[in-house]
Design a protein around this motif. Structure first.
Motif, PDB file in Angstrom:
ATOM      1  N   SER A 131      27.566  31.984  97.150  1.00  0.00           N
ATOM      2  CA  SER A 131      26.595  32.306  96.109  1.00  0.00           C
ATOM      3  C   SER A 131      25.190  31.925  96.568  1.00  0.00           C
ATOM      4  O   SER A 131      25.019  31.051  97.419  1.00  0.00           O
ATOM      5  CB  SER A 131      26.920  31.546  94.820  1.00  0.00           C
ATOM      6  OG  SER A 131      26.748  30.148  95.013  1.00  0.00           O
TER       7      SER A 131
ATOM      8  N   SER B  93      23.029  30.164  95.065  1.00  0.00           N
ATOM      9  CA  SER B  93      22.789  28.752  94.774  1.00  0.00           C
ATOM     10  C   SER B  93      23.382  27.863  95.859  1.00  0.00           C
ATOM     11  O   SER B  93      22.762  26.887  96.293  1.00  0.00           O
ATOM     12  CB  SER B  93      23.395  28.394  93.411  1.00  0.00           C
ATOM     13  OG  SER B  93      23.160  27.047  93.089  1.00  0.00           O
ATOM     14  N   SER B  94      24.586  28.207  96.334  1.00  0.00           N
ATOM     15  CA  SER B  94      25.221  27.372  97.358  1.00  0.00           C
ATOM     16  C   SER B  94      24.523  27.530  98.710  1.00  0.00           C
ATOM     17  O   SER B  94      24.491  26.597  99.508  1.00  0.00           O
ATOM     18  CB  SER B  94      26.708  27.704  97.487  1.00  0.00           C
ATOM     19  OG  SER B  94      26.931  28.893  98.211  1.00  0.00           O
TER      20      SER B  94
ATOM     21  N   THR C 155      21.273  28.011  99.067  1.00  0.00           N
ATOM     22  CA  THR C 155      20.100  27.143  98.943  1.00  0.00           C
ATOM     23  C   THR C 155      20.507  25.685  99.141  1.00  0.00           C
ATOM     24  O   THR C 155      19.821  24.922  99.828  1.00  0.00           O
ATOM     25  CB  THR C 155      19.452  27.317  97.558  1.00  0.00           C
ATOM     26  OG1 THR C 155      19.053  28.672  97.399  1.00  0.00           O
ATOM     27  CG2 THR C 155      18.248  26.415  97.394  1.00  0.00           C
TER      28      THR C 155
ATOM     29  N   GLY D 233      24.802  23.134  94.738  1.00  0.00           N
ATOM     30  CA  GLY D 233      23.886  24.019  94.038  1.00  0.00           C
ATOM     31  C   GLY D 233      24.079  23.879  92.545  1.00  0.00           C
ATOM     32  O   GLY D 233      25.129  23.439  92.076  1.00  0.00           O
ATOM     33  N   SER D 234      23.068  24.252  91.789  1.00  0.00           N
ATOM     34  CA  SER D 234      23.155  24.079  90.338  1.00  0.00           C
ATOM     35  C   SER D 234      24.099  25.077  89.684  1.00  0.00           C
ATOM     36  O   SER D 234      24.625  24.835  88.613  1.00  0.00           O
ATOM     37  CB  SER D 234      21.766  24.187  89.702  1.00  0.00           C
ATOM     38  OG  SER D 234      21.168  25.414  90.033  1.00  0.00           O
ATOM     39  N   ARG D 235      24.326  26.219  90.344  1.00  0.00           N
ATOM     40  CA  ARG D 235      25.319  27.182  89.851  1.00  0.00           C
ATOM     41  C   ARG D 235      26.062  27.772  91.028  1.00  0.00           C
ATOM     42  O   ARG D 235      25.504  27.972  92.102  1.00  0.00           O
ATOM     43  CB  ARG D 235      24.653  28.324  89.069  1.00  0.00           C
ATOM     44  CG  ARG D 235      24.049  27.931  87.759  1.00  0.00           C
ATOM     45  CD  ARG D 235      23.815  29.156  86.888  1.00  0.00           C
ATOM     46  NE  ARG D 235      22.951  30.130  87.553  1.00  0.00           N
ATOM     47  CZ  ARG D 235      21.614  30.131  87.478  1.00  0.00           C
ATOM     48  NH1 ARG D 235      21.004  29.194  86.796  1.00  0.00           N
ATOM     49  NH2 ARG D 235      20.907  31.057  88.088  1.00  0.00           N
TER      50      ARG D 235
ATOM     51  N   SER E  52      29.022  21.606  89.812  1.00  0.00           N
ATOM     52  CA  SER E  52      27.885  20.710  90.010  1.00  0.00           C
ATOM     53  C   SER E  52      27.963  19.520  89.069  1.00  0.00           C
ATOM     54  O   SER E  52      27.725  18.374  89.467  1.00  0.00           O
ATOM     55  CB  SER E  52      26.575  21.469  89.777  1.00  0.00           C
ATOM     56  OG  SER E  52      26.566  22.687  90.481  1.00  0.00           O
TER      57      SER E  52
ATOM     58  N   ARG F  85      18.060  23.161  92.882  1.00  0.00           N
ATOM     59  CA  ARG F  85      17.765  24.186  91.887  1.00  0.00           C
ATOM     60  C   ARG F  85      18.224  25.556  92.380  1.00  0.00           C
ATOM     61  O   ARG F  85      18.554  25.727  93.558  1.00  0.00           O
ATOM     62  CB  ARG F  85      16.266  24.227  91.591  1.00  0.00           C
ATOM     63  CG  ARG F  85      15.605  22.901  91.312  1.00  0.00           C
ATOM     64  CD  ARG F  85      16.454  21.912  90.565  1.00  0.00           C
ATOM     65  NE  ARG F  85      16.843  22.318  89.212  1.00  0.00           N
ATOM     66  CZ  ARG F  85      17.743  21.669  88.489  1.00  0.00           C
ATOM     67  NH1 ARG F  85      18.375  20.625  88.962  1.00  0.00           N
ATOM     68  NH2 ARG F  85      18.027  22.082  87.281  1.00  0.00           N
ATOM     69  N   PRO F  86      18.218  26.563  91.508  1.00  0.00           N
ATOM     70  CA  PRO F  86      18.672  27.902  91.897  1.00  0.00           C
ATOM     71  C   PRO F  86      17.874  28.497  93.045  1.00  0.00           C
ATOM     72  O   PRO F  86      16.738  28.098  93.314  1.00  0.00           O
ATOM     73  CB  PRO F  86      18.476  28.728  90.617  1.00  0.00           C
ATOM     74  CG  PRO F  86      18.513  27.734  89.510  1.00  0.00           C
ATOM     75  CD  PRO F  86      17.894  26.482  90.078  1.00  0.00           C
ATOM     76  N   ALA F  87      18.472  29.476  93.717  1.00  0.00           N
ATOM     77  CA  ALA F  87      17.874  30.060  94.917  1.00  0.00           C
ATOM     78  C   ALA F  87      16.546  30.752  94.633  1.00  0.00           C
ATOM     79  O   ALA F  87      15.700  30.866  95.525  1.00  0.00           O
ATOM     80  CB  ALA F  87      18.846  31.053  95.548  1.00  0.00           C
ATOM     81  N   GLU F  88      16.350  31.228  93.393  1.00  0.00           N
ATOM     82  CA  GLU F  88      15.108  31.946  93.103  1.00  0.00           C
ATOM     83  C   GLU F  88      13.906  31.008  93.040  1.00  0.00           C
ATOM     84  O   GLU F  88      12.764  31.438  93.008  1.00  0.00           O
ATOM     85  CB  GLU F  88      15.217  32.733  91.793  1.00  0.00           C
ATOM     86  CG  GLU F  88      15.528  31.911  90.552  1.00  0.00           C
ATOM     87  CD  GLU F  88      17.017  31.852  90.255  1.00  0.00           C
ATOM     88  OE1 GLU F  88      17.379  31.583  89.093  1.00  0.00           O
ATOM     89  OE2 GLU F  88      17.805  32.082  91.190  1.00  0.00           O
TER      90      GLU F  88
END
Length: 293
Positions: A12, A14-15, A17, A109-111, A125, A140-143
């Protein structure tokens, strides 16, 4: 014991990042990086397809390729990084909690895959942040871009978990070459108090805040004489909200697993949980390391 930095990777955003954060942390610590994928059988939590087959389900080739690709990309960006990839049969959260017993740091990652956009912290998480046996970094999220500037922020309240958080925060600030900001949040004065009593209460509160911050700063400066330490007393109705707002200027916020007055049965106090969920930067949860066995 050369404990590794461990990161959970499921493909994902998030992971991925989290993996980049973990790679930077491993390089800064001169530690190996372990990319771990905890996989579940399609029909359940590690349960074989045939109920009479008691064997462990095999890792998938697709997941192995994903891990190898992530490892290759990380070593390309960080040539000195030593990376190991591993698939473990079991739920991702349980797997990472077990890995944390032998790790220097666990990064999540957060999600993850399937995380709902409205949830700031996924179940994996949250599980690792609550139950880790070493410090846990929640990113925090990748964005959201990886912050590189700004100080390391940590709350001070005189408790033992907060003292551990201050020590870890100081180490992080030294590694990053940035300042350390010590924050103590005290409540506002009671409305309707007699003026003289209000003044005495305010004076006592200021003195306690200054004493806590000075004590923490003195210990940090003794261990790290060249580190710039900022003492910041804050008055706010909500310690959680004050620290969340302060995290907006930080590259990292470090929290103890429990604060002053935290119940022994609670693995994360209310302030720590709020920051893990809502801070504007990565959060390091200061669990003590599991003794090496």
């Amino acid at each position: 014991m050369n404990r590794p930095v461990v990161v959970g990777v499921d493909g994902s955003p998030s992971s991925l990042t989290a993996a980049e954060h973990a790679a930077r942390a491993a390089v800064a610590r001169s530690r190996p990086l372990h990319l771990v994928h905890g996989y579940l059988h399609p029909l359940g939590y590690g349960v074989p397809l045939n109920p009479y087959d008691l064997g462990v389900p095999a890792p998938t080739a697709e997941s192995h390729r994903m891990l190898e690709q992530v490892a290759a990309e990380l070593t390309d960006r960080h040539p000195t990084l030593r990376v190991e990839v591993r698939q473990v049969p079991g739920g991702a959260g349980v797997t990472l909690v077990q890995e944390s017993r032998r790790a220097d740091l666990v990064v999540v990652g957060s999600r993850g895959v399937g995380g709902f956009a409205g949830l700031l912290l996924g179940s994996v998480s949250s599980q690792v942040a609550q139950h880790g046996h070493c410090p846990v970094l929640v990113v925090r999220p990748a964005e959201e871009p990886i912050p590189v500037d700004g100080p390391v922020l940590v709350g001070v309240d005189g408790s033992e978990p907060a003292s551990l958080a201050v020590r870890l925060a100081a180490d992080e600030a030294v590694r990053r070459g940035t300042d350390l900001v010590l924050v103590h949040v005290r409540p506002p004065e009671r409305a309707g108090a007699v003026p003289q009593e209000a003044a005495e209460s305010a004076s006592a509160g200021q003195a306690e805040s200054a004493e806590l911050l000075a004590g923490a700063a003195a210990q940090v400066r003794a261990d790290h004489p060249v580190l710039t330490v900022v003492e910041r007393p804050v008055r706010a109705t909500s310690p959680e909200q004050a620290l969340i707002e302060a995290s907006g200027e930080a590259a990292l916020v470090v929290v103890g697993s429990r604060g002053r007055g935290g119940f022994a049965g609670l693995l994360l106090g209310s302030v720590s949980q709020a920051l893990v969920q809502h801070a504007h930067c990565p959060v390091l949860v200061a669990h003590p390391h599991e003794p090496a066995g």
